[in-house]
Design an enzyme around this catalytic site. Structure first.
Site, PDB file in Angstrom:
ATOM      1  N   GLY A  61       0.402  -1.426  -0.021  1.00 47.77           N
ATOM      2  CA  GLY A  61       0.284   0.118   0.745  1.00 47.77           C
ATOM      3  C   GLY A  61       0.907   0.982  -0.008  1.00 47.77           C
ATOM      4  N   GLU A  62       0.517   2.501   0.965  1.00 45.83           N
ATOM      5  CA  GLU A  62       1.473   3.360   0.895  1.00 45.83           C
ATOM      6  C   GLU A  62       2.437   3.476   2.467  1.00 45.83           C
ATOM      7  OE1 GLU A  62       3.878   6.440   0.515  1.00 45.83           O
ATOM      8  OE2 GLU A  62       1.156   6.683   1.751  1.00 45.83           O
ATOM      9  N   CYS A  93       5.983  -5.426   0.628  1.00 45.03           N
ATOM     10  CA  CYS A  93       6.142  -4.181   0.508  1.00 45.03           C
ATOM     11  C   CYS A  93       6.175  -2.762   0.986  1.00 45.03           C
ATOM     12  CB  CYS A  93       5.240  -4.099  -1.326  1.00 45.03           C
ATOM     13  SG  CYS A  93       5.734  -2.642  -1.898  1.00 45.03           S
ATOM     14  N   GLU A 120       1.309 -12.059  -2.647  1.00 45.68           N
ATOM     15  CA  GLU A 120      -0.238 -12.722  -2.716  1.00 45.68           C
ATOM     16  C   GLU A 120      -0.726 -11.940  -3.896  1.00 45.68           C
ATOM     17  OE1 GLU A 120       1.463 -10.178  -1.543  1.00 45.68           O
ATOM     18  OE2 GLU A 120       0.130  -8.126  -1.733  1.00 45.68           O
ATOM     19  N   ARG A 149      13.094   3.991  -0.798  1.00 43.22           N
ATOM     20  CA  ARG A 149      11.509   3.731  -1.402  1.00 43.22           C
ATOM     21  C   ARG A 149      11.716   3.872  -2.774  1.00 43.22           C
ATOM     22  NH1 ARG A 149       7.193   7.176   2.259  1.00 43.22           N
ATOM     23  NH2 ARG A 149       6.276   6.667   1.088  1.00 43.22           N
ATOM     24  N   HIS A 157       5.226  -8.523  -3.824  1.00 43.45           N
ATOM     25  CA  HIS A 157       3.969  -8.946  -3.785  1.00 43.45           C
ATOM     26  C   HIS A 157       3.099 -10.736  -3.701  1.00 43.45           C
ATOM     27  CE1 HIS A 157       1.988  -4.901  -2.854  1.00 43.45           C
ATOM     28  NE2 HIS A 157       2.827  -4.889  -3.568  1.00 43.45           N
TER      29      HIS A 157
HETATM   30  N1  GLN Z   1       5.403   2.651  -2.628  1.00 43.92           N
HETATM   31  C1  GLN Z   1       4.856   2.403  -1.299  1.00 43.92           C
HETATM   32  C2  GLN Z   1       6.229   3.042  -0.224  1.00 43.92           C
HETATM   33  O1  GLN Z   1       7.046   3.717   0.187  1.00 43.92           O
HETATM   34  C3  GLN Z   1       4.940   0.929  -1.360  1.00 43.92           C
HETATM   35  C4  GLN Z   1       3.918   0.179  -2.881  1.00 43.92           C
HETATM   36  C5  GLN Z   1       3.585  -0.700  -2.308  1.00 43.92           C
HETATM   37  O2  GLN Z   1       4.039  -1.297  -1.331  1.00 43.92           O
HETATM   38  N2  GLN Z   1       2.991  -1.656  -3.443  1.00 43.92           N
HETATM   39  O3  GLN Z   1       5.257   2.919   0.967  1.00 43.92           O
END
Ligand code: GLN
Length: 212
Positions: free
Chosen positions: A46-47, A78, A173, A105, A171
């Site tokens: 995610g982010e 991730c 999943e 990142r 990922h």
């Molecule tokens: N780019 C996202 C981050 O820096 C991570 C991307 C992802 O989880 N697929 O948080």
């Protein structure tokens, strides 16, 4: 046995269904009380900045650290890997610094934002892992107590394990890959019942046939 999936933001539903595919109940974790009856925790993609803020706002940081200190497995994919890192090269504050690694990142830049590749992960058997990378981090520093589980062809580290904490830059999943989830479920079962089977020295990967 139930395994939690942090569900404050990001791709948590895919982890719940991957757990379901291996017969493990996945539980969405949003509140500290959701952490009470679980044997392990997955931190999804995610982010990571948004996830860090929500973890702090909802009081999840200390109870997640307590869960990890109890020996229960944590698995970050991730953004989840970024949350677990001891240092983040571009200066974002740490969240759950449980892995002695440094990550960068969005390490693949704009040209190669997202890609898929086959990866060798010897710990999970001979068959390659189909790995999906989406604006993924890279591991730039690996501490002495950290096992490298997978590297890209150019040698860059993309999966690690330090004791009960596992993380991948990609990922599994999203590719129908269940072996990391099986590993986490095996670690969780051993955490729940360390004396099970032939005892503590029993090799965790054998019981679930991870090597097949
Ligand atoms: N780019 C996202 C981050 O820096 C991570 C991307 C992802 O989880 N697929 O948080």
């Amino acid at each position: 046995m139930r395994i939690g999936v942090l569900a404050v933001q990001g791709a948590f539903a895919e982890h719940i269904s991957t757990l379901g595919a291996i017969g493990v109940e996945g539980v969405e974790v949003r509140l500290p009380s959701d952490l009470e009856d679980i044997s392990g925790l997955i931190l999804p993609g995610g982010e990571s900045t948004a996830q860090r803020r929500l973890i702090e706002r909802w009081g999840l940081r200390e109870p997640i650290l307590d869960l990890a200190r109890s020996g229960a497995p944590l698995f970050g994919t991730c953004a989840g890997m970024i949350l677990l890192a001891d240092d983040i090269v571009d200066g974002d504050p740490t969240t759950l610094p449980l892995l002695d690694i440094g990550v960068r990142r969005n390490a693949f830049g704009r040209q190669l934002d997202s890609f898929e590749t086959e990866l060798s992960v010897p710990m999970l058997g001979d068959r390659a892992i189909h790995a999906v990378f989406i604006r993924a981090p890279i591991v730039e520093r690996v501490g002495p107590g950290v096992d490298v589980l997978a590297r890209l062809e150019d040698g860059r580290v993309v999966a690690v394990r330090e004791r009960n904490v596992v993380a991948t830059a990609f990922h599994p999943e999203l590719a129908g890959e269940t072996r990391f989830h099986r590993l986490v479920a095996t670690m969780a079962a051993e955490h729940d019942d360390p004396g099970e089977g032939s005892g503590r020295r029993h090799h965790p990967t054998r019981r679930t046939g991870l090597a097949r």
